[in-house]
Write an enzyme that holds these catalytic residues in place. Structure first.
Site, PDB file in Angstrom:
ATOM      1  N   GLY A  59      17.899  -5.321  25.864  1.00 40.70           N
ATOM      2  CA  GLY A  59      19.345  -5.369  26.115  1.00 40.70           C
ATOM      3  C   GLY A  59      20.058  -4.288  25.336  1.00 40.70           C
ATOM      4  O   GLY A  59      19.519  -3.191  25.087  1.00 40.70           O
ATOM      5  N   SER A  60      21.293  -4.596  24.900  1.00 42.85           N
ATOM      6  CA  SER A  60      22.154  -3.580  24.294  1.00 42.85           C
ATOM      7  C   SER A  60      21.624  -3.030  22.983  1.00 42.85           C
ATOM      8  O   SER A  60      22.068  -1.976  22.521  1.00 42.85           O
ATOM      9  CB  SER A  60      23.544  -4.169  24.047  1.00 42.85           C
ATOM     10  N   SER A  61      20.663  -3.738  22.331  1.00 46.82           N
ATOM     11  CA  SER A  61      20.132  -3.189  21.084  1.00 46.82           C
ATOM     12  C   SER A  61      19.434  -1.855  21.361  1.00 46.82           C
ATOM     13  O   SER A  61      19.301  -1.013  20.475  1.00 46.82           O
ATOM     14  CB  SER A  61      19.169  -4.178  20.416  1.00 46.82           C
TER      15      SER A  61
END
Lengths: 491, 449
Positions: free
Chosen positions: A221-223
């Site tokens: 995801g956004s990590s």
């Protein structure tokens, strides 16, 4: 009759000759192959005659595994002394006479079982004196306090935590939930071993035997935006690099739209720069950024961080995945979605902790390690392992710029739950969609102190954990990373 | 008692070999104790003295009653039995007492045989009595009341606490019968009346004895379920028939009948099918802990032993089921290695070849057939069991002569040994009418070259 008797004698000479040849085959030519069949109980007896070496944590006091004399024909029994809930099972592995060995029990078996070349003189002396052979012991990099805090932070939630020292690559904590107790698998009672093994559902993806920290991977995801940002910085686009800021992005070649988390527009007007977009974790910005820099730049940066590369480790460590640049050429939406850590990107907490650590470490990523020393039975150091660089992932000035952007995530962005009083913490959240309507994986990657990090942590809570479909990286995972970092820096 | 000088030299050779055999056997026994408990076994004085006494007694009887006998027989058998005793003690010290008794009884019967039978040709007068006795022994386990079934095979006879396998002594009796019967009829049986290709076929009615023997061995196989005795009995019959007549047709027919019998046995009995399946696929994971367990353990034991073995008392031969009886060879292979198994094999070759030499050297047809038959039975039995435990051929459960634990087998083989000694000794104190027999012997030796 004499002729027949002579022939008879010759016939038997031939038959006995055949036996003699066959004996040479069994006892010499094929002896090792025959004797090494795992149905040969003698092998076990031999193996269990050795007082297998201890495995201790970094404090030298917390004994994770030792051997106890049994008095039976299998002379020593392996014991795992720590609470199974602390997750050491995925680090030590188990030593089972039916199902073999895993993790450190397997990878350091020659030392633990006294078969390593360095231990040969000692073995010889033991044999001559008729003493039981003793294996060498392992001293791990694991800090038992941090391991406990990480395990307690996860609680009953499915997920994983990895904490490393970014300067050396030493793994300070490595927890995966669900966990298991290696003791029944090391039992000398075959029925107990088999029953336990069956209950652990081996080879199923949801088996407790599978470490979520090292054996498997998930969409970050956004990590993953820290990787996309690193690629942009390395290609000359600074933190102030601006792109349009609509609430939704019409993906090319499709009728689908790519939305920001929560569906709104990121704050900052019609244009937004990279620093603000990272702080707010703007999907629309990073999807555009991925398309802007192109597949080659993104994938090359990911590979420098170790995606699709074999990162050496003391126990099995799965390769993180990113497709070849060619795969994105005909599928621009996939590139956009991969830029925000969805679609075709897969990784795990140990790898994300290494990436976070590399950013904090001026771009230099270390090879992770779990074993710091091998000690002979008398406590003398046989081998000690020093730091080893995996490689330079980005230029130091870019690493510093990215660190500052990540600091703002914790100070005023999605990662405020990771704040530690008096310490500048750099971090990045991630909330990875798994399937339509399903609870997300909540990620957090962080390191501290930002200016000279001593610890890097990555946390993932799978399938929403206790918060279910409401889970986000900032709410579910950042607090766990915070407690681990605070404990590490406080000590 | 006056013993001629060349005879004395032979007997002294025997004594020297016997002392060597005793030293090896007692040494093995002491090593077992050291290997197992770290000290010389306490029974060394007791069992050791008794057995050494028995061996020396047997030697004195030979010296007295068979002074011209081949000096190799007794020491070879003593070495085999002595090593067997050490291995049996190593596997189960509780069996040592019984094995000592059986060995002493065997040595006693060895002496008794030499005392009772001063000239092997005495036996030639009781052809049918001995034959009948042999068949009775073979079929005795079928008798209601005394027959006992042990693990599926009905080959035991029990009277009160005493148990024995009559087939063991039965096979010796049958060899005597066959030697006598075939010696009397060998010319008749050898007459060929027609030819089939290269084979000269005997008259059909002369095939009757072969068919009777075949039928008898099938009875043993189907009613007693004793694969080993059945095979041994039929094998010895065919071989002796061929030795007596020189007609290859008997061998061919014998092999054919054996194939038919074996096929019947294979189709009729699960345990025969299992033996073949295990022989072909012993390392199959589905068999290795089940039907194939015993053979797999035997191979593991020998492979673990390697060239030099683990040393007496240092291995794990207890993992092999029946290590003290049928699988004793594998136990030797583990603890004494290839050196031990080849040495054991050579002892058998020595014993068997001396037997054949005694046959060739015998002045009379009966003696030739007798010694050849007795040697063949030793050879067949040794080959079948060693071949079985080493997976050269499918396994057939029989004892390893002189080495395995087991009273019936040991006693019967001691009687067999005494008969070989007797035939090899020629005729001691033969009546004057046989004055020309020495010439006969010389003539035979010259012919034998």
């Amino acid at each position: 009759m004499e002729r027949q008797i002579r022939r008879l004698a010759i016939a038997f000479l031939v038959l006995f000759g055949a036996i003699a040849l066959n004996l040479n085959y069994i006892q010499v030519v094929a002896a090792d192959r025959i004797a090494n069949n795992n149905a040969n109980r003698r092998l076990l007896i031999q193996e269990y005659e050795v007082d297998r070496g201890d495995i201790v944590a970094a404090d030298h006091r917390t004994v994770l595994a030792d051997s106890e004399a049994t008095g039976g024909d299998l002379k020593y029994q392996r014991r795992y002394l720590e609470d199974p809930e602390l997750g050491y099972g995925h680090i030590t592995g188990y030593h089972s006479f039916i199902f073999g060995r895993t993790e450190l029990e397997q990878s350091y078996n020659t030392y633990l079982s006294a078969r390593a070349a360095e231990l040969f003189p000692q073995r010889l002396i033991d044999q001559i004196l008729g003493r039981d052979e003793e294996g060498a012991g392992l001293v791990l990099t694991i800090d038992p306090e941090l391991q406990r805090i990480a395990a307690e932070g996860l609680g009953g939630q499915e997920g994983a935590v990895a904490a490393i020292d970014p300067r050396t690559g030493a793994v300070l904590a490595l927890v995966s939930n669900p966990t298991y107790d290696p003791n029944p698998l090391a039992s000398h009672d075959p029925d107990e071993v088999r029953t336990t093994y069956r209950q652990l559902r081996p080879r199923q993806p949801d088996s407790p035997l599978v470490s979520r920290a090292t054996d498997t991977f998930f969409p970050p995801g956004s990590s993953f935006k820290i990787v996309t940002a690193a690629a942009a910085l390395e290609s000359g686009r600074g933190p102030d690099f601006t792109l349009p800021n609509p609430p939704s992005l019409d993906l090319p070649q499709t009728t689908e739209n790519l939305d920001n988390f929560g569906g709104g527009q990121c704050s900052g007007g019609s244009q937004i720069d990279m620093a603000s977009a990272l702080q707010q974790s703007c999907n629309v910005y990073f999807a555009q950024l991925a398309m802007e820099i192109g597949a080659d730049t993104l994938v090359e940066q990911a590979r420098r961080f170790g995606f699709s590369e074999d990162i050496p480790f003391d126990i099995p460590f799965v390769e993180s995945e990113i497709p070849d640049p060619g795969a994105f050429e005909l599928d621009i939406p996939a590139l956009a979605q991969s830029g925000i850590g969805q679609r075709d990107v897969r990784t795990n907490v140990l790898h994300m902790a290494l990436i976070g650590g590399a950013i904090g470490n001026g771009g230099v990523m270390m090879v992770p390690r779990l074993v710091s020393e091998i000690r002979d039975p008398d406590g003398r150091i046989l081998r000690s392992f020093t730091r080893e660089e995996f490689g330079a992932t980005m230029r130091p000035e870019n690493a510093r710029a990215l660190t500052e952007m990540m600091v703002s995530v914790v100070e005023a962005g999605t990662g405020t739950a990771a704040q530690i009083p008096g310490v500048r913490v750099a971090g990045k959240t991630g909330t990875a969609q798994t399937a339509v309507g399903a609870a997300p994986h909540a990620w957090f990657v962080a390191f501290a102190p930002a200016e000279a990090p001593e610890i890097a942590v990555a946390v993932v809570i799978l399938n929403g954990g206790d918060l279910g479909s409401e889970a986000t990286g900032g709410e579910a995972s950042a607090p766990i990373a915070q407690t681990v970092m605070e404990a590490a820096l406080g000590g | 008692m006056s013993v001629a000088a060349p005879d004395r030299a032979r007997r002294n050779t025997e004594l020297a070999l016997l002392i060597l055999a005793i030293l090896l056997a007692v040494g093995a026994y002491a090593l077992v104790g050291l290997g197992l408990e770290g000290k010389v076994p306490v029974g060394l004085a007791g069992y050791g003295m008794l057995l050494v006494g028995g061996y020396v007694f047997a030697h004195l009887v030979v010296r007295w009653l068979a002074p011209q006998a081949d000096p190799v027989f007794l020491p070879t058998a003593v070495l085999l039995a002595g090593l067997g005793f050490a291995i049996i003690y190593r596997l189960d010290p509780g069996l040592a007492g019984a094995q000592t008794l059986w060995l002493l009884l065997g040595l006693g019967l060895f002496a008794l045989t030499l005392v009772a039978i001063r000239d092997h040709r005495q036996l030639d007068h009781f052809t049918y009595t001995i034959g009948l006795l042999g068949i009775i022994m073979l079929l005795l386990p079928l008798a209601p009341g005394i027959g006992r079934t042990v693990r599926g095979a009905r080959l035991w006879v029990g009277i009160g606490p005493l148990q024995f396998q009559p087939a063991e002594i039965g096979k010796v009796l049958l060899v005597i019968f066959l030697a006598s019967y075939l010696n009397a009829r060998k010319e008749l049986l050898a007459v060929a009346t027609r030819r089939l290709g290269p084979l000269a076929l005997p008259e059909p009615r002369h095939l009757a004895p072969l068919l009777v023997a075949w039928g008898l061995s099938l009875v043993v196989l189907f009613l007693e379920r004793d694969l080993g005795s059945s095979l041994l009995f039929f094998g010895i019959f065919v071989v002796m028939l061929w030795v007596a007549t020189g007609r290859a047709a008997y061998l061919v027919l014998g092999v054919l009948l054996f194939a038919i019998g074996a096929t019947f046995g294979y189709l009729a009995f699960d345990h025969v099918q299992d033996r073949v399946t295990v022989w072909l696929n012993v390392f199959d994971p589905r068999l290795i802990r089940d039907e194939g367990f015993q053979l797999a353990q035997s191979l593991f034991a020998m492979a673990t032993g390697g060239i030099a073995g683990t040393g007496l008392g240092e291995g794990q031969p207890g993992f092999i089921p029946d290590a003290h009886t049928d699988f004793v060879f594998a136990a030797v292979g583990e603890e004494l290695g290839l050196l031990g198994t080849i040495a054991l094999l050579l002892l058998y070759v020595l014993l068997i070849f001396r037997g054949y030499r005694a046959a060739v050297g015998s002045p009379d047809g009966f003696g030739q057939l007798l010694a050849a038959g007795l040697s063949t039975i030793l050879a067949l039995q040794t080959f079948v069991i060693i071949g079985g435990v080493t997976r050269l051929i499918p396994l057939t459960g029989i004892t390893l002569p002189f080495v395995s634990y087991g009273g019936s087998s040991l006693v019967a083989n001691m009687v067999l040994l005494a008969l070989l000694v007797r035939v090899s000794s020629g005729a001691v104190g033969r009546p004057a009418e046989d004055a020309d027999s020495t010439m006969f012997v010389r003539a035979a030796r010259e012919r034998g070259g």
